[in-house]
Scaffold this active site. Structure first.
Site, PDB file in Angstrom:
ATOM      1  N   ASP A  91       0.437   3.713   1.735  1.00 35.57           N
ATOM      2  CA  ASP A  91       0.401   4.267   3.095  1.00 35.57           C
ATOM      3  C   ASP A  91       1.814   4.583   3.607  1.00 35.57           C
ATOM      4  OD1 ASP A  91       0.214   4.385   6.057  1.00 35.57           O
ATOM      5  OD2 ASP A  91      -1.881   3.865   5.677  1.00 35.57           O
ATOM      6  N   CYS A 141      -6.187  -0.243   6.738  1.00 33.62           N
ATOM      7  CA  CYS A 141      -5.935   0.357   5.418  1.00 33.62           C
ATOM      8  C   CYS A 141      -7.086   1.297   5.030  1.00 33.62           C
ATOM      9  CB  CYS A 141      -5.783  -0.745   4.373  1.00 33.62           C
ATOM     10  SG  CYS A 141      -5.421  -0.104   2.717  1.00 33.62           S
ATOM     11  N   HIS A 174      -2.204  -4.125   4.912  1.00 30.22           N
ATOM     12  CA  HIS A 174      -2.037  -3.733   6.323  1.00 30.22           C
ATOM     13  C   HIS A 174      -3.393  -3.463   6.939  1.00 30.22           C
ATOM     14  CE1 HIS A 174      -2.622   0.730   5.837  1.00 30.22           C
ATOM     15  NE2 HIS A 174      -2.460   0.374   4.591  1.00 30.22           N
ATOM     16  N   ARG A 201       2.937   4.764   6.414  1.00 26.97           N
ATOM     17  CA  ARG A 201       3.360   4.061   7.634  1.00 26.97           C
ATOM     18  C   ARG A 201       3.836   2.638   7.374  1.00 26.97           C
ATOM     19  NH1 ARG A 201      -2.317   5.133  10.318  1.00 26.97           N
ATOM     20  NH2 ARG A 201      -2.786   4.538   8.160  1.00 26.97           N
ATOM     21  N   CYS A 209       0.847  -1.196   0.000  1.00 24.47           N
ATOM     22  CA  CYS A 209       0.000   0.000   0.000  1.00 24.47           C
ATOM     23  C   CYS A 209       0.886   1.250   0.000  1.00 24.47           C
ATOM     24  CB  CYS A 209      -0.897  -0.002   1.233  1.00 24.47           C
ATOM     25  SG  CYS A 209      -2.094   1.360   1.233  1.00 24.47           S
TER      26      CYS A 209
HETATM   27 CO    CO Z   1      -3.492   1.072   2.961  1.00 26.94          CO
END
Ligand code: CO
Length: 213
Positions: free
Chosen positions: A49, A106, A103, A51, A47
């Site tokens: 993302d 998400c 994750h 993090r 992803c």
């Molecule tokens: Co995500």
């Protein structure tokens, strides 16, 4: 433009210079060596993302992971980007492993579970809505919405692993050599990665109509 403060992005250049000096202090040839070529063992489909940076959470060195990151770690067959990355990683770099890593928590998966209109990204999230509908019987049994989302995160990873097996790129590689495909989920609250054990020994249960000659 933003008042008297230094723009925040300038800090990135300061950090970059610090990093260069740290590396050169340990090895004066560090950058020369790395610039020569790459031979990563892993293709990471994760992803976007901020993090979930693969190199950090897997503590790998530069040059080990070839990356494709998009919203909710999708393998969409009409996406020229992911398909080009896949082909290059498998056919040219000859990676040994492909990892699809989702994750929990998400945002893409959570958004797909709502009726909210997110504009263009609706088109992308539609793929996750379809997975939700295909597994509605199981998902509707889970009353806690965050646990239901966690399960959809897992189901999404499993589906993307199967999407990989449905490409002629992976199928062609399997005829010639060993190529492992993994489905993982990262838990941001603990830092731990969970292996969903999606594929065993390259045997998949996808319908025969997906197999190319
Ligand atoms: Co995500």
């Amino acid at each position: 433009m933003f008042g008297n403060q230094e723009p925040e992005y300038k800090q990135l250049f300061i950090n970059n210079e610090e990093w260069i000096q740290e590396k050169l202090a340990k090895d004066p040839n560090y950058f020369v060596k790395h610039a020569e070529s790459q031979s990563p063992e892993f293709l990471w489909i994760g992803c976007s993302d901020s993090r979930v940076p693969p190199q950090e959470i897997c503590k790998t060195k530069k040059g080990m992971i070839f990356e494709q990151r998009n919203i909710a770690n999708m393998v969409v067959h009409t996406d020229l980007n992911v398909m080009s990355v896949l082909q290059y990683a498998v056919e040219v770099l000859k990676v040994k492993h492909i990892i699809v890593c989702g994750h929990y928590g998400c945002g893409g998966v959570l958004a797909a579970m709502t009726k909210n209109n997110h504009g263009l990204v609706n088109k992308w999230l539609l793929n996750i809505k379809d997975i939700y509908v295909n597994h509605k019987a199981e998902l509707s049994q889970i009353e806690d919405l965050s646990l239901r989302a966690d399960r959809l995160v897992e189901l999404n990873v499993i589906e993307q692993v199967y999407n990989l097996t449905k490409t002629s790129i992976v199928q062609k590689a399997w005829k010639e050599r060993h190529l492992n495909i993994h489905g993982w989920v990262y838990d941001m609250k603990t830092g731990r990665i969970k292996d969903l054990d999606v594929l065993k020994d390259e045997i998949t249960d996808i319908d025969e109509i997906y197999w190319y000659k």
